[in-house]
Design an enzyme around this catalytic site. Structure first.
Site, PDB file in Angstrom:
ATOM      1  CG  ASP A 189      -0.242  -0.064   2.553  1.00 15.04           C
ATOM      2  OD1 ASP A 189       0.916  -0.542   2.614  1.00 15.04           O
ATOM      3  OD2 ASP A 189      -0.825   0.395   3.556  1.00 15.04           O
ATOM      4  CG  HIS A 222       6.761  -0.267  10.187  1.00 10.98           C
ATOM      5  ND1 HIS A 222       6.818  -0.688  11.492  1.00 10.98           N
ATOM      6  CD2 HIS A 222       6.341   1.023  10.232  1.00 10.98           C
ATOM      7  CE1 HIS A 222       6.438   0.298  12.292  1.00 10.98           C
ATOM      8  NE2 HIS A 222       6.151   1.339  11.550  1.00 10.98           N
TER       9      HIS A 222
END
Ligand code: BDR
Ligand code: CA
Length: 317
Positions: free
Chosen positions: A9, A241
């Protein structure tokens, strides 16, 4: 060579992970599938096409359905304070990119690619788990044909980042995440337990720009807004992340893991919480029985992970 479908995303830290996958010599990026999360699926797809064009990535982009597993959840709020209004740190990404999107929805692209390469494809999922869950729903047999699934998401022994209980990728579609965690395929979860320890400092990113050419410069431009946000949480840098999940693929020895069935809470105050029943613990019969054991990362050699990311990002394409 590791064949990879990157389900993403984009997203600032997604962008870094994408450049890592593109630049790593042992990774063959065979597809990019998009999902909502850091922005709407229209925006994340546009961003994937933009990065594909700017970085000369050959892999096709397939767009996700943009729907949560449970239609009542209806995602509408995007984290614009972290990833910017354009999802890429407010760098003014052009509204449209003159590149085609694959004709299939993301989950169908996953099914076809996995079936064409049985036992060879790793799915690295760093957004909501929706596309993977839809792929399993449409063709459950792919669970036996995927090499492994590496997820950035979840928080096991640490607080979440969207609520005290939940991490954003899982919280955004918990029902889908539970489908993915409990399916009979090999899942490794790289969650906040380890990613929050993995910080790319501004200084190091500047060094990467000096050696990594214009691709690295674009990555750095994209990242500044996110670094400004994360500066409140970590010292002068960005938590990487999504790249951690990509590093796991090529250097799993840099992580410690715990094996056990994983379930995701759906509803209530702990909506989106990931809970593992370690294999070493015994409980009365319950909701963690008769599902596969998966791996949750509990430790990371953060400095070595960051070094590997730096080394890979500065490789010339
Ligand atoms: C995850 O949420 C998104 O904002 C990031 O891209 C990452 O995948 C971290 O919780
Ligand atoms: Ca992401």
């Amino acid at each position: 060579m590791h064949k990879v479908i990157f389900d993403t995303d984009p997203g600032v830290d997604d962008a870094m992970a994408l450049l890592f996958l593109h630049r790593h010599p042992e990774i063959d990026l065979v597809g990019i599938t998009t999902v909502f999360g850091n922005a709407s699926v229209d925006t994340t797809t546009r961003n994937a096409l933009f990065l594909k064009r700017e970085w000369g990535i050959a892999a096709p982009v397939a767009k996700g359905e943009g729907k949560t597993w449970d239609p009542m959840r209806n995602p509408v709020d995007w984290p614009v304070l972290i990833h910017g209004h354009d999802g890429l740190g407010n760098i003014d990404v052009p509204e449209t990119i003159d590149l085609p999107v694959d004709g299939r929805p993301a989950h169908r692209f996953i099914i076809d690619t996995v079936r064409a390469n049985p036992g060879e494809v790793t799915l690295i999922a760093v957004g909501r788990m929706s596309n993977l869950a839809y792929a399993l729903k449409e063709d459950p047999e792919i669970a036996g044909l995927v090499k492994q699934v590496i997820i950035m998401g979840g928080a096991f022994d640490v607080p979440g980042n969207i609520t005290p209980a939940a991490e954003a990728n899982i919280h955004g579609d918990p029902e889908a995440a539970d489908v993915v965690m409990t399916a009979p395929w090999k899942v490794v979860v790289v969650g906040l337990d380890v990613t929050m320890q993995t910080v790319m400092t501004r200084t190091r990113l500047a060094r990467i720009v000096e050696r990594g050419g214009k691709d690295a410069k674009l990555l750095s431009d994209i990242s500044q807004f996110y670094i400004d946000f994360y500066g409140r949480h970590v010292e002068d840098g960005m938590v990487v992340h999504d790249s951690c999940a990509c590093v796991y693929l090529v250097a799993p020895e840099l992580f410690t893991t715990r094996s056990g069935a994983i379930r995701v809470v759906a509803g209530g105050i702990a909506d989106g919480q990931t809970i593992q029943k370690p294999d070493s613990r015994h409980f009365p019969p319950g909701n963690w029985d008769d599902i596969p054991s998966q791996l949750a990362c509990t430790g990371i050699e953060a400095e070595m992970v960051i070094n590997l990311i730096e080394k890979t990002l500065v490789r010339q394409g």
